[in-house]
Scaffold this motif. Structure first.
Motif, mmCIF file in Angstrom:
data_model
loop_
_atom_site.group_PDB
_atom_site.id
_atom_site.type_symbol
_atom_site.label_atom_id
_atom_site.label_comp_id
_atom_site.label_asym_id
_atom_site.label_seq_id
_atom_site.Cartn_x
_atom_site.Cartn_y
_atom_site.Cartn_z
ATOM 1 N N TRP A 192 0.838 -1.198 0.000
ATOM 2 C CA TRP A 192 0.000 0.000 0.000
ATOM 3 C C TRP A 192 0.870 1.244 0.000
ATOM 4 O O TRP A 192 1.859 1.295 0.727
ATOM 5 N N VAL A 193 0.483 2.240 -0.794
ATOM 6 C CA VAL A 193 1.138 3.549 -0.802
ATOM 7 C C VAL A 193 0.046 4.603 -0.671
ATOM 8 O O VAL A 193 -0.899 4.613 -1.466
ATOM 9 N N LYS A 194 0.174 5.441 0.334
ATOM 10 C CA LYS A 194 -0.799 6.513 0.590
ATOM 11 C C LYS A 194 -2.229 5.977 0.629
ATOM 12 O O LYS A 194 -3.156 6.571 0.075
ATOM 13 N N GLY A 195 -2.413 4.829 1.266
ATOM 14 C CA GLY A 195 -3.746 4.251 1.430
ATOM 15 C C GLY A 195 -4.296 3.520 0.224
ATOM 16 O O GLY A 195 -5.418 3.038 0.252
ATOM 17 N N LYS A 196 -3.512 3.442 -0.857
ATOM 18 C CA LYS A 196 -3.975 2.757 -2.070
ATOM 19 C C LYS A 196 -3.245 1.427 -2.227
ATOM 20 O O LYS A 196 -2.019 1.376 -2.105
ATOM 21 N N PRO A 197 -3.989 0.361 -2.566
ATOM 22 C CA PRO A 197 -3.324 -0.925 -2.802
ATOM 23 C C PRO A 197 -2.559 -0.898 -4.117
ATOM 24 O O PRO A 197 -3.061 -0.418 -5.123
ATOM 25 N N CYS A 198 -1.327 -1.403 -4.078
ATOM 26 C CA CYS A 198 -0.481 -1.403 -5.277
ATOM 27 C C CYS A 198 -0.308 -2.799 -5.860
ATOM 28 O O CYS A 198 -0.235 -2.961 -7.071
ATOM 29 N N SER A 199 -0.214 -3.794 -4.987
ATOM 30 C CA SER A 199 -0.093 -5.169 -5.461
ATOM 31 C C SER A 199 -0.561 -6.104 -4.362
ATOM 32 O O SER A 199 -0.658 -5.718 -3.196
ATOM 33 N N SER A 200 -0.848 -7.330 -4.783
ATOM 34 C CA SER A 200 -1.288 -8.366 -3.850
ATOM 35 C C SER A 200 -0.765 -9.697 -4.349
ATOM 36 O O SER A 200 -0.772 -9.959 -5.560
ATOM 37 N N VAL A 201 -0.303 -10.525 -3.430
ATOM 38 C CA VAL A 201 0.198 -11.845 -3.805
ATOM 39 C C VAL A 201 -0.368 -12.888 -2.845
ATOM 40 O O VAL A 201 -0.500 -12.641 -1.653
ATOM 41 N N LEU A 202 -0.741 -14.013 -3.392
ATOM 42 C CA LEU A 202 -1.176 -15.168 -2.622
ATOM 43 C C LEU A 202 -0.060 -16.198 -2.703
ATOM 44 O O LEU A 202 0.406 -16.522 -3.793
ATOM 45 N N LEU A 203 0.359 -16.696 -1.539
ATOM 46 C CA LEU A 203 1.439 -17.682 -1.480
ATOM 47 C C LEU A 203 0.965 -18.989 -0.860
ATOM 48 O O LEU A 203 0.224 -18.980 0.127
ATOM 49 N N ARG A 204 1.421 -20.077 -1.426
ATOM 50 C CA ARG A 204 1.284 -21.391 -0.797
ATOM 51 C C ARG A 204 2.625 -21.656 -0.137
ATOM 52 O O ARG A 204 3.649 -21.726 -0.813
ATOM 53 N N THR A 205 2.643 -21.739 1.192
ATOM 54 C CA THR A 205 3.891 -21.953 1.916
ATOM 55 C C THR A 205 3.795 -23.220 2.743
ATOM 56 O O THR A 205 2.699 -23.623 3.160
ATOM 57 N N GLY A 206 4.934 -23.816 2.984
ATOM 58 C CA GLY A 206 4.966 -25.020 3.797
ATOM 59 C C GLY A 206 6.151 -25.011 4.739
ATOM 60 O O GLY A 206 7.175 -24.380 4.471
ATOM 61 N N VAL A 207 6.001 -25.720 5.842
ATOM 62 C CA VAL A 207 7.095 -25.904 6.784
ATOM 63 C C VAL A 207 7.753 -27.229 6.439
ATOM 64 O O VAL A 207 7.064 -28.229 6.208
ATOM 65 N N THR A 208 9.083 -27.221 6.379
ATOM 66 C CA THR A 208 9.805 -28.406 5.934
ATOM 67 C C THR A 208 10.707 -28.967 7.023
ATOM 68 O O THR A 208 11.176 -28.242 7.905
ATOM 69 N N LYS A 209 10.931 -30.249 6.928
ATOM 70 C CA LYS A 209 11.915 -30.951 7.778
ATOM 71 C C LYS A 209 12.635 -31.917 6.861
ATOM 72 O O LYS A 209 12.000 -32.730 6.184
ATOM 73 N N GLY A 210 13.952 -31.797 6.787
ATOM 74 C CA GLY A 210 14.719 -32.670 5.920
ATOM 75 C C GLY A 210 14.343 -32.537 4.458
ATOM 76 O O GLY A 210 14.405 -33.500 3.700
ATOM 77 N N GLY A 211 13.916 -31.335 4.060
ATOM 78 C CA GLY A 211 13.580 -31.090 2.669
ATOM 79 C C GLY A 211 12.173 -31.518 2.272
ATOM 80 O O GLY A 211 11.788 -31.372 1.118
ATOM 81 N N LYS A 212 11.374 -32.028 3.214
ATOM 82 C CA LYS A 212 10.002 -32.449 2.912
ATOM 83 C C LYS A 212 9.009 -31.629 3.722
ATOM 84 O O LYS A 212 9.246 -31.332 4.894
ATOM 85 N N VAL A 213 7.899 -31.294 3.086
ATOM 86 C CA VAL A 213 6.861 -30.515 3.757
ATOM 87 C C VAL A 213 6.196 -31.396 4.812
ATOM 88 O O VAL A 213 5.807 -32.534 4.536
ATOM 89 N N ILE A 214 6.084 -30.849 6.026
ATOM 90 C CA ILE A 214 5.439 -31.599 7.107
ATOM 91 C C ILE A 214 3.985 -31.159 7.249
ATOM 92 O O ILE A 214 3.596 -30.093 6.758
ATOM 93 N N GLU A 215 3.192 -31.964 7.919
ATOM 94 C CA GLU A 215 1.767 -31.654 8.106
ATOM 95 C C GLU A 215 1.596 -30.405 8.964
ATOM 96 O O GLU A 215 2.304 -30.217 9.951
ATOM 97 N N THR A 216 0.623 -29.598 8.597
ATOM 98 C CA THR A 216 0.377 -28.377 9.356
ATOM 99 C C THR A 216 -0.088 -28.692 10.771
ATOM 100 O O THR A 216 0.132 -27.879 11.673
ATOM 101 N N ALA A 217 -0.705 -29.848 10.998
ATOM 102 C CA ALA A 217 -1.131 -30.220 12.348
ATOM 103 C C ALA A 217 0.067 -30.251 13.294
ATOM 104 O O ALA A 217 -0.029 -29.819 14.458
ATOM 105 N N LYS A 218 1.188 -30.730 12.821
ATOM 106 C CA LYS A 218 2.417 -30.789 13.629
ATOM 107 C C LYS A 218 2.913 -29.370 13.929
ATOM 108 O O LYS A 218 3.361 -29.082 15.042
ATOM 109 N N VAL A 219 2.829 -28.489 12.958
ATOM 110 C CA VAL A 219 3.253 -27.099 13.127
ATOM 111 C C VAL A 219 2.338 -26.401 14.132
ATOM 112 O O VAL A 219 2.808 -25.722 15.055
#
Length: 182
Positions: A120-147
């Motif tokens: 946001w700049v001066k109260g106006k939205p400039c960009s928006s991004v949606l991300l799919r993120t994961g928590v990893t252990k040993g290079g593999k995504v772990i279940e969110t329940a564990k997180v």
């Protein structure tokens, strides 16, 4: 070049110096302010589209630290990965503009945490991004329940919002990787 100084400053602010940087619950919005600098711009004197994604790292890091996730990442020797994103641009960010980055969690499923960033700049939205993120252990995504259990939130349910569900569904139809023609 990656904005290491700004990134480091954001980590220090989130951990130590920023009195506004109170702990956040997963359903709260993180806000960080940066200034568009000479290293962020393209020949049109506006923030480069690729730099936008890099600067969003600052907002994501603030969110991760203030929600307590960073502490669990370190304690459990976990990592964090971005596994997908979609971005929309609406207004230009010009040289020296003061930019507010807002970050919020917009959904959790069995494997992924879905984050939305906006600038946001001066109260106006400039960009928006949606991300799919994961928590990893040993290079593999772990279940969110564990997180969530590690965060002391084992019963937290945050189904992805409808627009996020549409994005998830459309990604299942995405052809990856494109096949080369012989």
């Amino acid at each position: 070049m990656y904005p290491y100084l700004r990134y480091t400053k954001s980590i220090v602010d989130a951990f130590i110096t920023n009195k506004k940087a109170q702990p956040l619950a997963f359903d709260q919005v993180s806000e960080v302010t940066v200034r568009c600098s000479i290293t962020d711009i393209d020949p049109m004197f506006e923030m480069n589209n690729g730099r936008v994604l890099t600067v969003y790292d600052i907002g994501r890091t603030d969110f991760i630290i203030r929600t307590g996730l960073a502490k669990q990442l370190l304690k459990n020797r976990w990592g964090m990965v971005v596994a997908g994103c979609t971005i929309q641009y609406r207004n230009r960010i010009r040289l020296f503009d003061k930019v507010t980055i807002k970050t919020q969690l917009v959904g959790i499923d069995e494997r992924w945490l879905y984050l939305e960033h906006s600038m946001w700049v001066k109260g106006k939205p400039c960009s928006s991004v949606l991300l799919r993120t994961g928590v990893t252990k040993g290079g593999k995504v772990i279940e969110t329940a564990k997180v969530l259990k590690a965060l002391g939130e084992p019963n937290l349910v945050m189904s992805p919002e409808p627009w996020v569900q549409e994005w998830i569904a459309s990604n299942k139809d995405h052809r990856w990787p494109p096949m080369a023609k012989d």
